[in-house]
Scaffold this motif. Sequence first.
Motif, PDB file in Angstrom:
ATOM      1  N   THR A  16       0.829  -1.199   0.000  1.00 42.28           N
ATOM      2  CA  THR A  16       0.000   0.000   0.000  1.00 42.28           C
ATOM      3  C   THR A  16       0.862   1.248   0.000  1.00 42.28           C
ATOM      4  OG1 THR A  16      -0.130   0.021   2.409  1.00 42.28           O
ATOM      5  CG2 THR A  16      -1.905  -1.108   1.242  1.00 42.28           C
ATOM      6  N   VAL A  17       0.349   2.270  -0.676  1.00 41.76           N
ATOM      7  CA  VAL A  17       0.945   3.601  -0.664  1.00 41.76           C
ATOM      8  C   VAL A  17      -0.195   4.580  -0.441  1.00 41.76           C
ATOM      9  CG1 VAL A  17       2.167   5.363  -2.001  1.00 41.76           C
ATOM     10  CG2 VAL A  17       2.793   2.958  -2.254  1.00 41.76           C
ATOM     11  N   ALA A  18      -0.029   5.477   0.516  1.00 41.86           N
ATOM     12  CA  ALA A  18      -1.042   6.491   0.787  1.00 41.86           C
ATOM     13  C   ALA A  18      -0.361   7.854   0.746  1.00 41.86           C
ATOM     14  CB  ALA A  18      -1.686   6.265   2.147  1.00 41.86           C
ATOM     15  N   LEU A  19      -0.977   8.787   0.032  1.00 43.29           N
ATOM     16  CA  LEU A  19      -0.411  10.127  -0.119  1.00 43.29           C
ATOM     17  C   LEU A  19      -1.511  11.148   0.056  1.00 43.29           C
ATOM     18  CD1 LEU A  19       1.886  12.088  -1.015  1.00 43.29           C
ATOM     19  CD2 LEU A  19       1.141  11.663  -3.363  1.00 43.29           C
ATOM     20  N   ASN A  20      -1.241  12.132   0.910  1.00 46.80           N
ATOM     21  CA  ASN A  20      -2.096  13.301   0.980  1.00 46.80           C
ATOM     22  C   ASN A  20      -1.194  14.528   0.987  1.00 46.80           C
ATOM     23  OD1 ASN A  20      -1.328  13.923   3.676  1.00 46.80           O
ATOM     24  ND2 ASN A  20      -2.913  12.578   4.498  1.00 46.80           N
ATOM     25  N   TYR A  21      -1.726  15.679   1.263  1.00 47.04           N
ATOM     26  CA  TYR A  21      -0.952  16.916   1.168  1.00 47.04           C
ATOM     27  C   TYR A  21       0.249  16.934   2.109  1.00 47.04           C
ATOM     28  CZ  TYR A  21       0.076  21.878   0.852  1.00 47.04           C
ATOM     29  OH  TYR A  21       0.709  23.079   0.669  1.00 47.04           O
ATOM     30  N   GLN A  22       0.158  16.278   3.255  1.00 50.65           N
ATOM     31  CA  GLN A  22       1.230  16.338   4.253  1.00 50.65           C
ATOM     32  C   GLN A  22       2.003  15.042   4.460  1.00 50.65           C
ATOM     33  OE1 GLN A  22       2.601  18.815   6.024  1.00 50.65           O
ATOM     34  NE2 GLN A  22       1.369  20.222   4.821  1.00 50.65           N
ATOM     35  N   THR A  23       1.431  13.886   4.093  1.00 47.80           N
ATOM     36  CA  THR A  23       2.023  12.611   4.479  1.00 47.80           C
ATOM     37  C   THR A  23       2.076  11.625   3.312  1.00 47.80           C
ATOM     38  OG1 THR A  23       1.099  12.908   6.698  1.00 47.80           O
ATOM     39  CG2 THR A  23       1.869  10.712   6.144  1.00 47.80           C
ATOM     40  N   LEU A  24       3.190  10.915   3.216  1.00 43.19           N
ATOM     41  CA  LEU A  24       3.345   9.800   2.287  1.00 43.19           C
ATOM     42  C   LEU A  24       3.703   8.577   3.119  1.00 43.19           C
ATOM     43  CD1 LEU A  24       3.770   8.430  -0.499  1.00 43.19           C
ATOM     44  CD2 LEU A  24       6.131   9.271  -0.402  1.00 43.19           C
ATOM     45  N   THR A  25       2.892   7.540   3.013  1.00 41.99           N
ATOM     46  CA  THR A  25       3.122   6.309   3.759  1.00 41.99           C
ATOM     47  C   THR A  25       3.285   5.167   2.763  1.00 41.99           C
ATOM     48  OG1 THR A  25       1.736   7.128   5.559  1.00 41.99           O
ATOM     49  CG2 THR A  25       2.194   4.770   5.524  1.00 41.99           C
ATOM     50  N   THR A  26       4.345   4.372   2.940  1.00 41.06           N
ATOM     51  CA  THR A  26       4.562   3.218   2.063  1.00 41.06           C
ATOM     52  C   THR A  26       4.732   1.961   2.895  1.00 41.06           C
ATOM     53  OG1 THR A  26       6.979   3.329   2.009  1.00 41.06           O
ATOM     54  CG2 THR A  26       5.805   4.699   0.420  1.00 41.06           C
ATOM     55  N   ASP A  27       4.122   0.914   2.433  1.00 37.96           N
ATOM     56  CA  ASP A  27       4.316  -0.432   2.969  1.00 37.96           C
ATOM     57  C   ASP A  27       4.309  -1.327   1.731  1.00 37.96           C
ATOM     58  OD1 ASP A  27       4.513  -2.750   4.368  1.00 37.96           O
ATOM     59  OD2 ASP A  27       2.586  -2.567   5.399  1.00 37.96           O
ATOM     60  N   VAL A  28       5.465  -1.430   1.083  1.00 40.69           N
ATOM     61  CA  VAL A  28       5.537  -1.973  -0.266  1.00 40.69           C
ATOM     62  C   VAL A  28       6.671  -2.979  -0.391  1.00 40.69           C
ATOM     63  CG1 VAL A  28       5.943  -1.330  -2.680  1.00 40.69           C
ATOM     64  CG2 VAL A  28       4.651   0.197  -1.211  1.00 40.69           C
ATOM     65  N   VAL A  29       6.426  -4.005  -1.209  1.00 40.90           N
ATOM     66  CA  VAL A  29       7.450  -4.951  -1.609  1.00 40.90           C
ATOM     67  C   VAL A  29       7.595  -4.842  -3.124  1.00 40.90           C
ATOM     68  CG1 VAL A  29       8.040  -7.394  -1.822  1.00 40.90           C
ATOM     69  CG2 VAL A  29       7.014  -6.541   0.286  1.00 40.90           C
ATOM     70  N   VAL A  30       8.836  -4.677  -3.589  1.00 43.89           N
ATOM     71  CA  VAL A  30       9.125  -4.572  -5.018  1.00 43.89           C
ATOM     72  C   VAL A  30      10.117  -5.669  -5.387  1.00 43.89           C
ATOM     73  CG1 VAL A  30      10.083  -3.120  -6.851  1.00 43.89           C
ATOM     74  CG2 VAL A  30       8.790  -2.067  -4.975  1.00 43.89           C
ATOM     75  N   GLU A  31       9.745  -6.469  -6.379  1.00 39.39           N
ATOM     76  CA  GLU A  31      10.646  -7.483  -6.915  1.00 39.39           C
ATOM     77  C   GLU A  31      10.840  -7.163  -8.389  1.00 39.39           C
ATOM     78  OE1 GLU A  31      10.062 -11.607  -5.273  1.00 39.39           O
ATOM     79  OE2 GLU A  31       8.132 -10.690  -4.746  1.00 39.39           O
ATOM     80  N   SER A  32      12.110  -7.029  -8.800  1.00 42.01           N
ATOM     81  CA  SER A  32      12.395  -6.636 -10.173  1.00 42.01           C
ATOM     82  C   SER A  32      13.669  -7.319 -10.655  1.00 42.01           C
ATOM     83  CB  SER A  32      12.563  -5.112 -10.255  1.00 42.01           C
ATOM     84  OG  SER A  32      13.813  -4.728  -9.719  1.00 42.01           O
ATOM     85  N   ALA A  33      14.050  -7.003 -11.880  1.00 36.13           N
ATOM     86  CA  ALA A  33      15.297  -7.524 -12.435  1.00 36.13           C
ATOM     87  C   ALA A  33      16.499  -7.037 -11.632  1.00 36.13           C
ATOM     88  CB  ALA A  33      15.426  -7.104 -13.893  1.00 36.13           C
TER      89      ALA A  33
END
Length: 92
Positions: A16-33
């Motif tokens: 999940t990613v949440a963004l508003n005017y003051q806050t950016l919150t990430t709880d993310v897993v990225v798998e790539s090359a």
Amino acid sequence: MPVELKKFGFTSVSGTVALNYQTLTTDVVVESALGYVESDLVFTGVSDIENASYQGNLKANNFHLGKLINEPMVQSVTVDAFFDGKGFNPET
């Protein structure tokens, strides 16, 4: 598309990613090359990015950082780092 993004190749992103005017919150897993990255970060004050604060955890496993930044002296990295800071200017 920025050339740096092409280096990731096929990419799987979950979480999940949440963004508003003051806050950016990430709880993310990225798998790539380039490898595996997991972030659990909160940025506050993002409307004034030079004074924004951040806190959280960033994990990478066998992430090919050298390929991303075009630096052959840098190979892959594995890290489990905790961040708690303010601002993005290295002078402050």
